[in-house]
Design an enzyme around this catalytic site. Structure first.
Site, mmCIF file in Angstrom:
data_model
loop_
_atom_site.group_PDB
_atom_site.id
_atom_site.type_symbol
_atom_site.label_atom_id
_atom_site.label_comp_id
_atom_site.label_asym_id
_atom_site.label_seq_id
_atom_site.Cartn_x
_atom_site.Cartn_y
_atom_site.Cartn_z
ATOM 1 N N ARG A 56 -3.215 1.384 2.629
ATOM 2 C CA ARG A 56 -2.137 1.775 1.643
ATOM 3 C C ARG A 56 -0.944 0.997 2.236
ATOM 4 O O ARG A 56 0.189 1.132 1.763
ATOM 5 C CB ARG A 56 -1.936 3.065 1.210
ATOM 6 N N ASP A 57 -0.778 0.418 3.527
ATOM 7 C CA ASP A 57 0.560 0.086 3.831
ATOM 8 C C ASP A 57 -0.001 -1.103 4.976
ATOM 9 O O ASP A 57 0.640 -1.378 6.093
ATOM 10 C CB ASP A 57 1.257 0.922 4.825
ATOM 11 N N ILE A 58 -0.570 -2.156 4.685
ATOM 12 C CA ILE A 58 -0.650 -3.276 5.442
ATOM 13 C C ILE A 58 0.111 -4.039 5.393
ATOM 14 O O ILE A 58 0.670 -4.562 4.149
ATOM 15 C CB ILE A 58 -2.166 -4.081 4.887
ATOM 16 N N ASN A 62 2.133 -3.487 11.052
ATOM 17 C CA ASN A 62 0.849 -2.520 11.388
ATOM 18 C C ASN A 62 -0.296 -3.130 11.773
ATOM 19 O O ASN A 62 -1.354 -2.564 11.799
ATOM 20 C CB ASN A 62 0.849 -1.851 9.994
#
Length: 78
Positions: A56-58, A62
């Site tokens: 959910r947060d590529i 990250n």
């Protein structure tokens, strides 16, 4: 895990740099580097999805380029 009633989390110590910092320092990746990073990221996400996890947060911050070979590790599943 837990020891003597005290819970703890152990994480791998990584050497390297996040992709966003690498690009800021060295400039844009060449096409071959982009393909390698994308391929390794997709493989990591496929493995996570097979285990029932969704990131959910590529984003470049990250994606960790592990030293010395630049292998991609996906961070921040929290």
């Amino acid at each position: 895990d837990e020891r003597a009633g005290v819970p703890y989390i152990a994480m791998q110590f990584l050497q390297g740099t996040p992709l966003d910092a690498y690009v800021k320092k060295h400039g844009a990746l060449n096409p071959a580097q982009v393909l390698r990073v994308a391929r390794e990221t997709a493989a990591g996400l496929a493995a996570a999805h097979a285990a029932g996890l969704i990131h959910r947060d590529i984003k470049p911050g990250n994606l960790w380029l592990e030293a010395p070979n630049g292998r991609v590790k996906i961070l921040d599943f929290g």
